[in-house]
Write a protein that holds these residues in place. Structure first.
Motif, PDB file in Angstrom:
ATOM      1  N   ILE A   4       0.841  -1.181   0.000  1.00 57.54           N
ATOM      2  CA  ILE A   4       0.000   0.000   0.000  1.00 57.54           C
ATOM      3  C   ILE A   4       0.886   1.245   0.000  1.00 57.54           C
ATOM      4  CG2 ILE A   4      -1.824   1.271   1.188  1.00 57.54           C
ATOM      5  CD1 ILE A   4      -2.724  -1.460   0.178  1.00 57.54           C
ATOM      6  N   LEU A  46      -9.705   1.079  -5.542  1.00 54.47           N
ATOM      7  CA  LEU A  46      -8.276   0.799  -5.591  1.00 54.47           C
ATOM      8  C   LEU A  46      -7.729   1.075  -6.985  1.00 54.47           C
ATOM      9  CD1 LEU A  46      -9.853  -1.802  -4.004  1.00 54.47           C
ATOM     10  CD2 LEU A  46      -7.500  -2.218  -3.307  1.00 54.47           C
ATOM     11  N   GLU A  69      -9.395   7.311  -5.813  1.00 53.88           N
ATOM     12  CA  GLU A  69      -9.054   5.999  -5.246  1.00 53.88           C
ATOM     13  C   GLU A  69      -8.790   6.108  -3.744  1.00 53.88           C
ATOM     14  OE1 GLU A  69      -5.009   7.697  -6.491  1.00 53.88           O
ATOM     15  OE2 GLU A  69      -7.123   7.862  -7.054  1.00 53.88           O
ATOM     16  N   LEU A  71      -7.181   3.430  -2.133  1.00 56.77           N
ATOM     17  CA  LEU A  71      -5.921   2.738  -1.933  1.00 56.77           C
ATOM     18  C   LEU A  71      -5.115   2.728  -3.225  1.00 56.77           C
ATOM     19  CD1 LEU A  71      -7.104  -0.386   0.122  1.00 56.77           C
ATOM     20  CD2 LEU A  71      -6.102   1.735   1.009  1.00 56.77           C
TER      21      LEU A  71
END
Length: 315
Positions: A4, A46, A69, A71
Motif C-alpha cells: 500500500i 483501488l 481511489e 488505496l
C-alpha cells in the motif's frame, strides 16, 4: 503480493481525495471517514500505482487520491484480477466486486489530459473483515477459492413495468428461485423494452460486475418492441444455444405456443446470459427445465470443473 503506497479519503462527495496515511476499514462502511463509503458493493476503490506512474509519465502530474481511489497499490495489476478475488492486508480482508466504472461526467483530469484512467483501470471492493490499514502495509492476493456462491443478476424487460403501470412479478419469482438454490443476487433491474437499455446493462454487468449468471425475463415474443434476443446477441462472445433449445422443448410439452418464444442463451466473458419468457408461469416452467443442470456449466465456466463430455484425465 503488493504494498500500500497511499490511503486516501474525502470528507464530502464531490471533493478530491487526499492522503490520510492510515484508516480503519469496516464491513458496514468501508474506509471510516470517507464520504463515498456505505452499505454497498463499492465501499473501497483501488488503483495500481504502476498505472498512475505511466499516466504521470505523459505529463499529468496527478497526486495520489486525485482519481478518487482510496488505496494505491504497488506490485499488483488490480485490473487483471477477476471479481470475487480476495485480498488480505493485515486484519483487513477485501473482496473485489467490480472492475472499472461508468464515467457520466468528465473530471478535471479528463478535461486536461483527454482521458482519466479510473474508469478503465480502477477496481472496487467490499470489506469482508475489518481492521486498521496503513501506508507501507503488505497486500496479499489470496488464491482463488472454490465453493463460493454463484452470483446472479435478474433483469425484467417491460415498458409497462418500467413506467410503474404494472407490477413486476416475474423478476422477483426468478430471484426467489435462485436464492433458494444458493445463488447470491447482486442486482435486480427493471428496464423498458428496447435494444440499447438492455445492451448497455448487459455489457456493464458482464464486464464490470462479472456475475456467473444473468437471467432476463420478457421481450422474447413477436412484438416490434420485443428485442431482448437481439440485445443479448449483440453482446455475445460465444453461443450456448442448448439451454434456450431445452427451454422451448420443455415448454412445448405444455403449450404449443412455446414455439413462438425467441429467447437465446449466450456467453460473454465468464457470464452466462439466458432469456426467459415474460409470464410468471412460463418463468417457473423454464427454471424447472434447466436450473438443476446449470451448476455444472457454471463450474466449467469458472474453470473449476472439466468440460461436459471430457474426463478429468483428458482435461
Amino acid at each position: 503480493m503488493g504494498r500500500i503506497l497511499a490511503v486516501c479519503a474525502s470528507p464530502a462527495r464531490g471533493t478530491e481525495k487526499r492522503r490520510v496515511g492510515a484508516g480503519r476499514f469496516t464491513p458496514e462502511w468501508g474506509l471510516v471517514g470517507d464520504a463515498h463509503g456505505g452499505d454497498w458493493h463499492r465501499q473501497v476503490s483501488l488503483l495500481s500505482a504502476e498505472k498512475i506512474k505511466a499516466f504521470n509519465a505523459r505529463g499529468a502530474g496527478v497526486e495520489y487520491g486525485a482519481f478518487g481511489e482510496n488505496l494505491v497499490v504497488e506490485g499488483v495489476d488490480l485490473r487483471a484480477l477477476p471479481v470475487g478475488t480476495r485480498m488480505r492486508c493485515g486484519q483487513v480482508l477485501l473482496e473485489l466486486t467490480q472492475i472499472g466504472k461508468e464515467c457520466h461526467s468528465h473530471c478535471a483530469i479528463h478535461q486536461r489530459m483527454g482521458e482519466c484512467i479510473m474508469p478503465r483501470e480502477g477496481v472496487f471492493a467490499r470489506v469482508v473483515e475489518g481492521g486498521d490499514l496503513a501506508e507501507g502495509d503488505v497486500l496479499t492476493v489470496e488464491p482463488r477459492f472454490g465453493g463460493r456462491p454463484y452470483r446472479a443478476a435478474v433483469i425484467t424487460l417491460s415498458d409497462q413495468g418500467a413506467a410503474g403501470r404494472r407490477e413486476d412479478r416475474s423478476g422477483p419469482a426468478i430471484a426467489a428461485r435462485l436464492e433458494a438454490s444458493g445463488y447470491e443476487i447482486i442486482e435486480r433491474l427493471l428496464l423498458p423494452d428496447g435494444l440499447e437499455p438492455l445492451r448497455g446493462q448487459l455489457i456493464r454487468l458482464c464486464d464490470q460486475r462479472q456475475p456467473d449468471l444473468i437471467l432476463t425475463t420478457g421481450g422474447t415474443g413477436f412484438s416490434p418492441r420485443d428485442v431482448t434476443p437481439e440485445a443479448t446477441l449483440a453482446v455475445a462472445e460465444r453461443q450456448a444455444p442448448g439451454i434456450a433449445e431445452a427451454i422451448r422443448a420443455h415448454s412445448l410439452s405444455i403449450t404449443p405456443r412455446a414455439m413462438l418464444s425467441r429467447g437465446v442463451s449466450v456467453l460473454r466473458g465468464g457470464t452466462l446470459i439466458v432469456n426467459l419468457p415474460g409470464s410468471v408461469k412460463a418463468v417457473e416452467e423454464s427454471l424447472d427445465c434447466f436450473l438443476e443442470v446449470l451448476p455444472h456449466g457454471l463450474e466449467v465456466l469458472r474453470g473449476e470443473a472439466v468440460d461436459c463430455g471430457m474426463s478429468r484425465m483428458e482435461g
